[in-house]
Design an enzyme around this catalytic site. Structure first.
Site, PDB file in Angstrom:
ATOM      1  N   ARG A  36      18.934 -12.902  -1.389  1.00 53.16           N
ATOM      2  CA  ARG A  36      17.365 -13.981  -1.050  1.00 53.16           C
ATOM      3  C   ARG A  36      18.391 -15.623  -0.525  1.00 53.16           C
ATOM      4  O   ARG A  36      17.060 -15.845  -0.198  1.00 53.16           O
ATOM      5  CB  ARG A  36      17.689 -14.329  -3.142  1.00 53.16           C
ATOM      6  CG  ARG A  36      15.798 -13.436  -3.039  1.00 53.16           C
ATOM      7  CD  ARG A  36      15.304 -13.539  -4.312  1.00 53.16           C
ATOM      8  NE  ARG A  36      14.633 -13.083  -4.680  1.00 53.16           N
ATOM      9  CZ  ARG A  36      13.777 -12.876  -6.066  1.00 53.16           C
ATOM     10  NH1 ARG A  36      13.981 -12.916  -6.802  1.00 53.16           N
ATOM     11  NH2 ARG A  36      12.420 -11.842  -5.349  1.00 53.16           N
ATOM     12  N   LYS A 197       3.554   2.074 -12.648  1.00 60.57           N
ATOM     13  CA  LYS A 197       1.995   2.453 -13.319  1.00 60.57           C
ATOM     14  C   LYS A 197       1.197   2.180 -12.275  1.00 60.57           C
ATOM     15  O   LYS A 197       0.915   1.728 -11.436  1.00 60.57           O
ATOM     16  CB  LYS A 197       1.708   1.611 -13.938  1.00 60.57           C
ATOM     17  CG  LYS A 197       2.945   1.949 -15.438  1.00 60.57           C
ATOM     18  CD  LYS A 197       2.846   0.246 -16.343  1.00 60.57           C
ATOM     19  CE  LYS A 197       2.980   0.352 -18.534  1.00 60.57           C
ATOM     20  NZ  LYS A 197       2.156  -0.284 -18.619  1.00 60.57           N
ATOM     21  N   GLY A 353      10.133  -4.678  -5.357  1.00 57.68           N
ATOM     22  CA  GLY A 353      11.907  -5.705  -6.498  1.00 57.68           C
ATOM     23  C   GLY A 353      11.779  -4.855  -6.336  1.00 57.68           C
ATOM     24  O   GLY A 353      13.138  -4.223  -6.045  1.00 57.68           O
ATOM     25  N   GLY A 376       6.105  -9.362  -6.465  1.00 57.71           N
ATOM     26  CA  GLY A 376       4.680  -9.588  -7.084  1.00 57.71           C
ATOM     27  C   GLY A 376       3.714 -10.026  -6.003  1.00 57.71           C
ATOM     28  O   GLY A 376       2.500  -9.399  -6.020  1.00 57.71           O
TER      29      GLY A 376
END
Ligand code: ADP
Ligand code: MG
Length: 417
Positions: A36, A197, A353, A376
């Site tokens: 990053r 999920k 991620g 996200g």
């Protein structure tokens, strides 16, 4: 791109507030993965070459409004300093007289880093006074923190509401690559979606439903779809309360003519832990006391066959519990296959991620067309949501209207009743 970028800004001799996403993993006071930090370097170099001075702003971890020693940005600044070979001092606090004095002494070509913004609860609350103080540090704002663009915080929304805001080069790359998926993907377009999920992926499935030709589903989320198709999944991760919704997604895909591929065979394990007993079974014969931990070899082959015609591929979410190496074959093979495809000219974009971590572990990141730095944020972008940290940046002015052409006088239409 619709947004103005740092290339459109006149930053010479100015103090630039640069929001970066330096939320990197730190172990024993050292940066464990600096990707990053490296990702922000093109924007930093551009600004320095333009003779600007830079005030770096970032968050690190979740200190929740308190000073947490282990969340200090010093190791990050040290790594950046090493990469750039320029001194990068960190202020003791984002606020205070010492900080404003240090900023006042900054010369063109110099930079400093504000201490972790999230040491102040005012950051996440987008407190107007806090934003005003930060905004007063500079004359121009640049956002290169795509990974934080889905948050309306002081440093992502408050400051650029006061100071003119531009997209950094990384932010630009993210927007260009992700918007292409939504607006003009080369077809056929396939989306490989995995992860734990299904509840966190329903919105992106719905959004991509009108864009893709094929969905390939793996990971824990596939279990809920298997159940919606009438199968049982033993002890596997299952969201019972989402089975109905999964069924609706399956029906919508069928109606839209979108191919929807689920695993036909899976790796099941007695326990979801390293060293547990495991075997390969057909997806319609998952034994009662076992858990699905990966896609099986037949599925790996059929997924690749289905991806063969694709000219665009988006991948989010690992296809198995890849953190346990034995259960990572599906994820690793997909990473290698997609890297190869990208090398052969297919547009391959990955975001998320954990899926990106799996790709980076194999050092395949550079082979992909684009690897999103936002977990996200990239999902929300592809869900079609407006990200507040992007919305607030300056828009490219509309091109001047062309000289008006002579028009035939408007005819009065008889009123119709
Ligand atoms: P990303 O971060 O790429 O968006 P997610 O956060 O949605 O991905 O999901 C990642 C997690 O999903 C990983 O921790 C992985 O272990 C888990 N996972 C993948 N397959 C399964 C499975 N079959 N059962 C349980 N967890 C799974
Ligand atoms: Mg994740």
């Amino acid at each position: 791109m619709q947004k103005l970028t740092v290339r459109d800004a006149d930053v010479s001799g100015k103090r630039v507030l640069l929001r970066v996403d330096f939320n990197v993993p730190i172990e024993d006071g050292k940066v464990k993965d600096d990707s990053r930090i490296r990702a922000a370097i093109p924007t930093i170099r551009h600004l320095l070459q333009q003779n600007a001075s830079i005030i770096l702003m970032s968050h690190l971890g979740r200190p929740n409004g308190k000073v947490v020693e282990s969340a200090r940005l010093r190791p990050v600044a040290e790594r950046l300093s090493g990469l750039l070979r320029i001194r990068v001092p960190v202020t003791g606090d984002a606020l205070g007289i010492g900080t404003s004095d240090a900023i006042g002494r900054l010369k063109p070509g110099q930079m400093l880093m504000l201490e972790n913004l999230r040491f102040h609860a005012a950051e996440a609350a987008n407190d107007p006074e806090f934003a005003k103080t930060l905004a007063a540090y500079g004359n121009v704002y640049v956002n290169d923190a795509f990974g934080a663009a889905h948050r309306a915080h002081a440093s992502t929304v408050g400051v650029p509401s006061i100071v003119p805001g531009y997209a950094g080069l990384l932010m630009e790359r993210e927007i260009v690559n992700l918007s292409k998926l939504l607006e003009s993907p080369a077809r056929p377009f396939a989306a490989v979606i995995g992860g734990a999920k299904v509840s966190t992926k329903l919105a992106v499935l719905e959004s991509l439903m009108t864009k893709v030709d094929t969905f390939l589903i793996g990971g824990g989320m596939a279990n809920t779809f298997l159940v919606a198709r009438g199968m049982t999944v033993g002890k596997s991760l299952l969201e019972k309360d989402r089975v109905e919704e999964a069924g609706r997604v399956l029906a919508a895909a069928e109606k839209a003519g979108v191919e929807f591929l689920l695993p036909t065979d899976v790796v099941v394990a007695k326990e979801v832990t390293r060293g547990a007993e495991h075997k390969i079974v057909p997806a319609h014969k998952i034994p009662n006391s076992w858990s699905v931990v990966d896609i099986g070899p037949q599925t790996r082959e059929s997924f690749e066959a289905a991806l063969e015609p694709a000219r665009t591929v988006f991948w989010n979410g690992p296809l198995g519990v890849f953190e346990v190496p034995t259960f990572g074959d599906g994820t690793r093979q997909m990473a290698r296959y997609l890297a190869r495809r990208a090398g052969a000219g297919t547009s391959v974009v990955a975001g998320g991620g954990d899926s990106v971590a799996a790709i980076e572990e194999l050092r395949l990141g550079p082979d992909f067309t684009h690897i999103s730095t936002g977990g996200g944020a990239s999902l929300e972008y592809l869900e079609g949501k407006e990200l507040p940290g992007i919305a607030v940046l300056l828009d490219r002015p509309a091109p001047p209207p062309k000289a008006p052409r002579k028009r035939a006088p408007a005819r009065k239409e008889p009123a119709v009743r």
